[in-house]
Structure formats: structure tokens, C-alpha cells
Design a protein around this motif. Sequence first.
Motif, PDB file in Angstrom:
ATOM      1  N   ASP A 183       0.839  -1.188   0.000  1.00 38.85           N
ATOM      2  CA  ASP A 183       0.000   0.000   0.000  1.00 38.85           C
ATOM      3  C   ASP A 183       0.880   1.246   0.000  1.00 38.85           C
ATOM      4  OD1 ASP A 183      -1.966   1.876   0.271  1.00 38.85           O
ATOM      5  OD2 ASP A 183      -2.759   1.116   2.163  1.00 38.85           O
ATOM      6  N   SER A 184       0.633   2.150  -0.918  1.00 36.51           N
ATOM      7  CA  SER A 184       1.437   3.371  -0.989  1.00 36.51           C
ATOM      8  C   SER A 184       1.144   4.325   0.169  1.00 36.51           C
ATOM      9  CB  SER A 184       1.193   4.080  -2.325  1.00 36.51           C
ATOM     10  OG  SER A 184      -0.174   4.449  -2.428  1.00 36.51           O
ATOM     11  N   ASP A 185      -0.005   4.148   0.815  1.00 35.87           N
ATOM     12  CA  ASP A 185      -0.389   5.011   1.935  1.00 35.87           C
ATOM     13  C   ASP A 185      -0.103   4.373   3.293  1.00 35.87           C
ATOM     14  OD1 ASP A 185      -1.317   6.966   0.210  1.00 35.87           O
ATOM     15  OD2 ASP A 185      -3.361   6.180   0.186  1.00 35.87           O
ATOM     16  N   ILE A 186       0.802   3.432   3.358  1.00 38.59           N
ATOM     17  CA  ILE A 186       1.055   2.713   4.605  1.00 38.59           C
ATOM     18  C   ILE A 186       1.574   3.648   5.704  1.00 38.59           C
ATOM     19  CG2 ILE A 186       3.379   1.969   3.949  1.00 38.59           C
ATOM     20  CD1 ILE A 186       0.821   0.061   6.124  1.00 38.59           C
ATOM     21  N   LYS A 187       2.392   4.619   5.343  1.00 40.67           N
ATOM     22  CA  LYS A 187       2.908   5.531   6.365  1.00 40.67           C
ATOM     23  C   LYS A 187       1.790   6.376   6.964  1.00 40.67           C
ATOM     24  CE  LYS A 187       7.631   5.569   4.828  1.00 40.67           C
ATOM     25  NZ  LYS A 187       8.795   6.306   4.402  1.00 40.67           N
ATOM     26  N   LEU A 188       0.794   6.702   6.161  1.00 36.57           N
ATOM     27  CA  LEU A 188      -0.366   7.427   6.670  1.00 36.57           C
ATOM     28  C   LEU A 188      -1.134   6.570   7.667  1.00 36.57           C
ATOM     29  CD1 LEU A 188      -1.709   8.899   3.303  1.00 36.57           C
ATOM     30  CD2 LEU A 188      -0.102   9.938   4.903  1.00 36.57           C
ATOM     31  N   LYS A 189      -1.288   5.304   7.329  1.00 44.79           N
ATOM     32  CA  LYS A 189      -2.001   4.380   8.215  1.00 44.79           C
ATOM     33  C   LYS A 189      -1.238   4.162   9.525  1.00 44.79           C
ATOM     34  CE  LYS A 189      -4.406   2.061   4.490  1.00 44.79           C
ATOM     35  NZ  LYS A 189      -4.543   0.880   3.660  1.00 44.79           N
ATOM     36  N   VAL A 190       0.076   4.118   9.431  1.00 46.23           N
ATOM     37  CA  VAL A 190       0.901   3.942  10.629  1.00 46.23           C
ATOM     38  C   VAL A 190       0.716   5.136  11.569  1.00 46.23           C
ATOM     39  CG1 VAL A 190       3.296   3.923  11.452  1.00 46.23           C
ATOM     40  CG2 VAL A 190       2.585   2.377   9.628  1.00 46.23           C
ATOM     41  N   ILE A 191       0.700   6.330  11.017  1.00 46.59           N
ATOM     42  CA  ILE A 191       0.496   7.525  11.841  1.00 46.59           C
ATOM     43  C   ILE A 191      -0.869   7.480  12.518  1.00 46.59           C
ATOM     44  CG2 ILE A 191       0.160  10.039  11.729  1.00 46.59           C
ATOM     45  CD1 ILE A 191       2.440  10.102   9.657  1.00 46.59           C
TER      46      ILE A 191
END
Length: 156
Positions: free
Chosen positions: A81-89
Amino acid sequence: MRKILLFILTLLCISHADAQKKHNLSLLWKQIDSLADNQFWKEISPILTKIEAEAVKKDWYDEQVKAFLYRQKVNIQTSDDSDIKLKVIQEFDLKIKQLKNKTAQAILTIQQARNYNDYFITNYYSINQRTEVQGGTKEDFTFWTSKQFEEKIKTL
């Protein structure tokens, strides 16, 4: 005198049992470190689940925080997922609210401030071009202005 010796012996047995259980977790952590060194990220997840379950059951907040941080690292390494860092936050915000221990919350809050700062630095150019919208979203940080990022990082 015998009662005191019996009491001390009982305390030693209890502390040894607790240390033994922590030792079992240290063996699991060594296994995780070995897998991470060899980049076998997907094999780490089931071991982390065991550690998390034991840490929650025993209220070992240090182990809970360590497992959570490792889980996020594994998620970043294994996700397509390209938005994984957003989900982690977003997961950090949820975990901080979930934890009852103030020290554990403080550790994750410091890391969350770093996460917001890293996101801000990485996306500085596009964030800096934004204009503030009156009544804009405070929940979705992907639409924040640079001023909102600075305020959030300072308040953490």
C-alpha cells in the motif's frame, strides 16, 4: 525469624517466576531480531502476536510499546500500500489513546511527533503550497497546512 525467611523465600520464588516469563519473551525477541536481520519480515508477525498477547495479559507496557513499534516497522516493510505511512500515523494515535500507562503514552507520543515531522519534511513542497481553509479538516492530516503541522507537533 522463620516467618521472615519464609516470606523472603516466597518473594524470591515469585520474582524468579516473573523473570522466567520475561526470559521467554527475550527468546522470542532474539528470534525476531534474527528474522529481521535476514529480512524475513512476514515471519515476524505471528511471533509479535504472541508477545503482544502476553504483554497485554501481564500489563507489561514496555513490551507492549516495543511490540507495537516493531509491528509498525513490519507493516511498513511488508505492505504494498502506498499510503502505509499514513495508516501507521493513524494507528499511533489510536494506540496512544488505548494505553493506560503514562510512560508508554509519552514514548509513543514522542515517536508520533517524529512521524508528523517526517511526513511534513517529506511533503514540504506540496504542504507549503496549500492555503488554509476556514473550518478545514482537523482529523485528516493529509490536508493540513504547514501551520497546522507545526501546531500539532508543538502540542505533542
